[in-house]
Design a protein around this motif. Structure first.
Motif, mmCIF file in Angstrom:
data_model
loop_
_atom_site.group_PDB
_atom_site.id
_atom_site.type_symbol
_atom_site.label_atom_id
_atom_site.label_comp_id
_atom_site.label_asym_id
_atom_site.label_seq_id
_atom_site.Cartn_x
_atom_site.Cartn_y
_atom_site.Cartn_z
ATOM 1 N N PHE A 170 32.763 13.682 -11.051
ATOM 2 C CA PHE A 170 32.688 13.184 -9.756
ATOM 3 C C PHE A 170 32.557 11.768 -9.742
ATOM 4 O O PHE A 170 33.097 10.850 -9.186
ATOM 5 C CB PHE A 170 31.428 13.754 -8.938
ATOM 6 N N SER A 197 32.554 12.896 -1.114
ATOM 7 C CA SER A 197 32.019 14.444 -0.657
ATOM 8 C C SER A 197 32.675 14.851 0.236
ATOM 9 O O SER A 197 33.137 15.917 0.288
ATOM 10 C CB SER A 197 30.506 14.251 -0.679
ATOM 11 N N GLN A 202 39.060 20.948 -0.599
ATOM 12 C CA GLN A 202 38.441 22.412 -0.994
ATOM 13 C C GLN A 202 38.698 23.360 0.146
ATOM 14 O O GLN A 202 39.218 24.542 -0.295
ATOM 15 C CB GLN A 202 37.070 22.152 -1.360
ATOM 16 N N LEU A 212 36.040 22.819 -6.994
ATOM 17 C CA LEU A 212 34.714 21.944 -7.545
ATOM 18 C C LEU A 212 34.002 22.820 -8.431
ATOM 19 O O LEU A 212 33.466 23.862 -7.807
ATOM 20 C CB LEU A 212 33.803 21.221 -6.236
ATOM 21 N N GLU A 213 33.513 22.672 -9.682
ATOM 22 C CA GLU A 213 32.804 23.348 -10.552
ATOM 23 C C GLU A 213 31.411 22.577 -10.866
ATOM 24 O O GLU A 213 31.449 21.260 -11.244
ATOM 25 C CB GLU A 213 33.539 23.504 -11.879
ATOM 26 N N LYS A 214 30.240 23.080 -10.070
ATOM 27 C CA LYS A 214 28.880 22.656 -10.424
ATOM 28 C C LYS A 214 28.584 23.052 -11.700
ATOM 29 O O LYS A 214 28.582 24.171 -12.214
ATOM 30 C CB LYS A 214 28.018 22.783 -9.429
ATOM 31 N N GLY A 215 27.952 22.012 -12.649
ATOM 32 C CA GLY A 215 27.359 22.488 -13.910
ATOM 33 C C GLY A 215 26.580 21.392 -14.367
ATOM 34 O O GLY A 215 26.059 20.286 -13.655
ATOM 35 N N TYR A 216 26.280 21.111 -15.839
ATOM 36 C CA TYR A 216 25.382 20.530 -16.162
ATOM 37 C C TYR A 216 25.895 19.744 -17.438
ATOM 38 O O TYR A 216 26.903 20.204 -18.211
ATOM 39 C CB TYR A 216 23.959 21.170 -16.740
ATOM 40 N N PRO A 223 22.984 17.151 -13.716
ATOM 41 C CA PRO A 223 23.913 17.961 -13.003
ATOM 42 C C PRO A 223 25.165 16.964 -12.891
ATOM 43 O O PRO A 223 25.272 15.733 -12.865
ATOM 44 C CB PRO A 223 23.270 17.795 -11.597
ATOM 45 N N GLN A 224 26.499 17.796 -13.087
ATOM 46 C CA GLN A 224 27.611 17.295 -13.054
ATOM 47 C C GLN A 224 28.754 18.052 -12.199
ATOM 48 O O GLN A 224 28.670 19.382 -12.035
ATOM 49 C CB GLN A 224 28.292 17.068 -14.356
ATOM 50 N N THR A 225 29.436 17.352 -11.314
ATOM 51 C CA THR A 225 30.626 18.359 -10.543
ATOM 52 C C THR A 225 31.709 17.888 -11.035
ATOM 53 O O THR A 225 32.150 16.618 -11.119
ATOM 54 C CB THR A 225 30.454 17.895 -8.953
ATOM 55 N N CYS A 258 35.862 18.067 -10.729
ATOM 56 C CA CYS A 258 36.790 18.232 -9.692
ATOM 57 C C CYS A 258 38.234 18.500 -10.259
ATOM 58 O O CYS A 258 38.562 17.685 -11.293
ATOM 59 C CB CYS A 258 37.075 16.952 -8.667
#
Length: 134
Positions: free
Chosen positions: A46, A61, A68, A75-79, A84-86, A88
């Motif tokens: 992001f 956003s 989306q 969009l993949e939410k993770g770490y 936290p990292q998104t 794209c």
């Protein structure tokens, strides 16, 4: 004149109607997002996408939500290192729609140049330079 009172022109006569210009893609910020993502097939975090497109967190956003919803991006939410990292990415159908859109946009440029009397190179523009998925 209201739209309903306008005479309908057969599509064969509507040479410059460009039905393939997708309103979702055509907005400047979303065009920037999709261009950034097509050139980074593995996706972008992001903050990197925000920097490339020159958008604020809120603007990006909102545009990502629209893209989306249209199944153009995922969009993949993770770490990443406990932060936290998104991530794209273009979806496969999003990539196809975007490349089809670019083809229509290239036709608009060719038609406008021809109408203005500007000579075009033989064979038009070469799309082989567009990023391919890794």
């Amino acid at each position: 004149m209201p739209t309903s009172d306008r005479p309908q022109v057969p599509s064969s006569q509507a040479r410059f109607s460009y039905e393939g210009l997708d309103r979702i893609i055509h907005e400047r910020a979303r065009l920037s997002v999709l261009t950034s993502l097509v050139s980074h097939p593995r996706g972008l975090a992001f903050p990197d996408l925000k920097r490339l497109c020159g958008l604020t967190d809120g603007n990006l956003s909102r545009h990502l939500a629209v893209l989306q919803e249209a199944d153009l991006v995922s969009l993949e939410k993770g770490y990443d290192q406990n932060r936290p990292q998104t991530l794209c990415r273009l979806t496969p159908s999003g990539r196809t729609r975007f490349l089809d859109y670019l083809g229509v946009l290239e036709q608009v440029v060719r038609d406008a140049a021809q109408a203005a009397g500007k000579p075009q190179p033989a064979g038009g523009h070469d799309r082989s330079s567009l990023a391919k998925p890794a």
